[in-house]
Motif scaffolding. Sequence first.
Motif, short mmCIF file in Angstrom:
data_model
loop_
_atom_site.label_atom_id
_atom_site.label_comp_id
_atom_site.label_asym_id
_atom_site.label_seq_id
_atom_site.Cartn_x
_atom_site.Cartn_y
_atom_site.Cartn_z
N ARG A 352 18.80 9.11 -86.51
CA ARG A 352 18.38 9.09 -85.12
C ARG A 352 16.86 9.21 -85.01
NH1 ARG A 352 16.18 8.69 -81.33
NH2 ARG A 352 16.21 9.81 -79.35
N LEU A 353 16.25 10.11 -85.75
CA LEU A 353 14.82 10.32 -85.65
C LEU A 353 14.02 9.13 -86.18
CD1 LEU A 353 14.52 14.08 -86.72
CD2 LEU A 353 14.44 13.11 -84.41
N HIS A 354 14.59 8.41 -87.11
CA HIS A 354 13.87 7.27 -87.68
C HIS A 354 14.23 5.97 -86.99
CE1 HIS A 354 13.02 10.21 -90.80
NE2 HIS A 354 12.06 9.42 -91.20
N HIS A 355 15.00 6.08 -85.91
CA HIS A 355 15.32 4.89 -85.11
C HIS A 355 15.80 3.74 -85.99
CE1 HIS A 355 13.31 6.98 -81.86
NE2 HIS A 355 12.24 7.11 -82.62
N SER A 356 16.71 4.05 -86.88
CA SER A 356 17.17 3.04 -87.83
C SER A 356 18.68 2.89 -87.78
CB SER A 356 16.74 3.40 -89.25
OG SER A 356 15.35 3.54 -89.32
N PRO A 357 19.23 2.36 -86.69
CA PRO A 357 20.67 2.23 -86.59
C PRO A 357 21.28 1.29 -87.62
CG PRO A 357 19.59 1.04 -84.83
CD PRO A 357 18.53 1.83 -85.50
N THR A 358 20.45 0.46 -88.24
CA THR A 358 21.01 -0.49 -89.21
C THR A 358 20.66 -0.14 -90.64
OG1 THR A 358 19.05 -1.90 -89.04
CG2 THR A 358 20.86 -2.35 -87.52
N ARG A 359 19.97 0.98 -90.85
CA ARG A 359 19.54 1.32 -92.20
C ARG A 359 20.74 1.79 -93.02
NH1 ARG A 359 14.45 1.95 -93.70
NH2 ARG A 359 13.75 2.43 -91.59
N GLU A 360 20.81 1.36 -94.24
CA GLU A 360 21.92 1.75 -95.10
C GLU A 360 21.78 3.22 -95.51
OE1 GLU A 360 22.10 -0.87 -98.38
OE2 GLU A 360 22.56 -2.64 -97.17
N THR A 361 22.89 3.81 -95.90
CA THR A 361 22.90 5.23 -96.23
C THR A 361 22.73 5.44 -97.73
OG1 THR A 361 25.29 5.18 -96.43
CG2 THR A 361 24.40 5.77 -94.28
N SER A 362 21.72 4.87 -98.29
CA SER A 362 21.46 5.02 -99.73
C SER A 362 20.41 6.10 -99.95
CB SER A 362 20.96 3.69 -100.31
OG SER A 362 20.45 3.90 -101.60
N ALA A 363 20.55 6.81 -101.08
CA ALA A 363 19.59 7.86 -101.41
C ALA A 363 18.22 7.29 -101.71
CB ALA A 363 20.08 8.67 -102.60
N THR A 364 18.12 6.01 -101.95
CA THR A 364 16.84 5.42 -102.33
C THR A 364 16.05 4.92 -101.12
OG1 THR A 364 17.88 3.25 -102.65
CG2 THR A 364 17.76 4.70 -104.55
N THR A 365 16.57 5.06 -99.90
CA THR A 365 15.84 4.60 -98.73
C THR A 365 14.83 5.64 -98.29
OG1 THR A 365 17.64 5.43 -97.37
CG2 THR A 365 17.68 3.10 -97.91
N LEU A 366 13.73 5.16 -97.71
CA LEU A 366 12.62 6.04 -97.37
C LEU A 366 12.97 7.04 -96.27
CD1 LEU A 366 9.61 3.56 -97.43
CD2 LEU A 366 9.94 5.55 -98.90
N TYR A 367 13.96 6.71 -95.43
CA TYR A 367 14.22 7.57 -94.29
C TYR A 367 14.71 8.96 -94.71
CZ TYR A 367 19.30 7.50 -94.66
OH TYR A 367 20.59 7.67 -95.09
N ALA A 368 15.26 9.09 -95.90
CA ALA A 368 15.88 10.35 -96.30
C ALA A 368 14.90 11.32 -96.93
CB ALA A 368 17.02 10.09 -97.28
N TRP A 369 13.80 10.84 -97.51
CA TRP A 369 13.04 11.73 -98.38
C TRP A 369 12.24 12.79 -97.65
CZ3 TRP A 369 7.87 12.67 -98.73
CH2 TRP A 369 6.98 11.77 -98.12
N LEU A 370 11.60 12.45 -96.52
CA LEU A 370 10.72 13.42 -95.87
C LEU A 370 11.48 14.62 -95.31
CD1 LEU A 370 7.92 14.25 -95.08
CD2 LEU A 370 8.13 12.87 -92.99
N PRO A 371 12.53 14.43 -94.49
CA PRO A 371 13.28 15.60 -94.01
C PRO A 371 13.89 16.39 -95.16
CG PRO A 371 13.83 13.67 -92.72
CD PRO A 371 13.05 13.18 -93.89
N ALA A 372 14.38 15.68 -96.19
CA ALA A 372 14.96 16.38 -97.34
C ALA A 372 13.90 17.19 -98.06
CB ALA A 372 15.62 15.39 -98.29
#
Length: 692
Positions: A352-372
């Motif tokens: 939701r925060l990254h406004h990426s409704p179509t982004r895949e749920t892979s650990a290698t995507t950039l959207y996951a690293w900063l909050p994690a």
Amino acid sequence: MKKTTSSHIGIIMNITGIMLLLFIITAVWSIPREASDLYIALAAGRDVLTGKLNTPDDWSFSTQNRVWINQNWGAGVIFYLATIMFGDTGLPGVKFVLLASCALFLILALHRLKIPLPLILLVTSLSVAGINVYSILRPNLFTIALVPLELWLIYRSREQTWYIWLAAAVTLFWANVHGGFPFGLGMLWLHTGCTLIPAVIKQKAQAFKTYWQLPAAATTAVVLAGIVTPYGMQNLTLAFMFTRGAVWNTLTDWLPLRNISGLSSFMSGIVSFLGILAITLLLSGYHLSYTLFLSKQKLPRQEKPDISSTLFDAILALTGVTMAALSNRFIAIALILLAPILARELHWLIQRLHHSPTRETSATTLYAWLPAAIGYCLVFALGTLILFDSIRSYNPLNPVRNTGTGSFLERMHYTNTVYNPEIVRFINANNISGNVFSPWKWEGYLQWKAPRVKSFIGGRGHQMYTEDTFNQYMFITGSAVPAYRSRLPKDILNTTGAHYLITGNSSDFYDTIITALSGGNWVIIYADTRSLLFANTMWPDAAETARQLSAGGLLFESEATRAMSLAAYILSQPGLWQEKNITALFSKAYDYVPGWLWSYKMLYTNTGSNRTLFEKVIRLMEEQLVRMEGMSPEGIDAVALLQCRIYIADSLAKLASQANRLDIAEEKKNSCQKAKQLLSALFSRWKLIFLN
């Protein structure tokens, strides 16, 4: 190029997350905690392998030879074998394996929910860190490890139904290692209901053909839990008997969260649980509000959980939280059951925060690293606090939270602080046997270390003892019990059938010491800085032991203990005070160790009726006060010395005030105040930041 960078960041985050999890497991594993249940398990494991399973009880003299339905027998065997095979390194190893297994199974369970690996590692690390002080090495740790294992197998069964049979097999193992196995049965039936009911609504009778294995496996698990155990159906029926008396709810393990004043020793675990619960509720509330009122676009494109899994996770988490609220011992389970919901909500929030409704749920995507990464830092800070406090506790110079001496296993469980190995060695060296009234926590320890003696009551609680036995114990040790309002503690003590009496920490058990001394038939035969051993001379074997002490026939480890034991023996017999020159005996004992707080209290309160002797006692206390004031207020014995200084100075100040010697009274008050300030500074210097 972006894809390569993203992959590299993902790999770095995964490695960092794994290292963080190992750090958290190590930090939680290292927490030193009292573990009376551990010694019950060890002694029970030894009994199993010597053919005493499911036989009349021989641990206690108050159980009337009832058979102990020990649902933790398998855990006891594992603990015992680990000790026999690997010595004192075996049990710390078992603890680490169980904590690591809990983490691994939780990772596998969250992986089935299609959560990115960095978030899985974050939530798992947070859950394990939240358990902290509830990671005590006892059979309950098997339940903490088996809950996420069964959760993972249930999740797997949604894709491959036959996995539910593995979950049933896990429950059978669970039924033989810990009494928490009914929760595993409940998980199986909850999964069955949450799957079948929506399916029946949609598919009618066809649902039973599709999902018949679920009720079959759950039923099989129930039947096997009542058959494939040493106790047969009693193992199952006992687990569902929730008629535990109200008096047992006063035990710390069973206290509800609303009774916060009685849970100070578990405060770090409670704070962690409430914090994680609050985060989960806030995220869930925001998700729900956004979905209902704020969203103007479709939800992020991801694999949405169906109604069955949503119901299962929600009811399971709600059950865990409710159990934890009613009894704090279930906090660790509640944290594990909250993990799937917390992971899903974090996953949704990141999308939701990254406004990426179509982004895949892979650990290698950039959207996951900063909050994690931010989460990693916060969890690392929590783990650092835990480890820092553990290290301070293990510091051999720590006089406040000293873990004692001995092996790492003994220090990890405060064995030589909570208990007293020297008094047990005294019992064994002098072949003492019979009925012993001892502190609650000592039941398993005495059975493990000195099996010739029988306890009055202890950690097996409502499994073996009646409420009346519990009330007698509480009354004798100084608690108000309405049923005995018109009775004296010494009278109740004499009706128990105890031949001997062991006090634990002398300050906490002082009421019991006074009770025994007022009985007239109890004499002290052993004394050190932490414990006393009384003999009841109404019983011939105990009277003979006392006679051997007076004749010099008992064995002692040190001259200090011998000197104090002889002095205490005379003190418990007023008729011998003058003849044996009791103050000279105590003076000799103080030459070895001056910090015997219980002895000053006993001398001061028990010799007041003899003016000549009392004056000698006062002079002795004044001499010892001057001596202790010249000693360093540091070191491992600092707390004991300062407590003695406070008691002596305060007592002398009161006497001086009564005699209208105000200058001396003021001097002693100042001495008392100085000792209090030094003690307060000592506690502040060694205060733990997070753990209790």
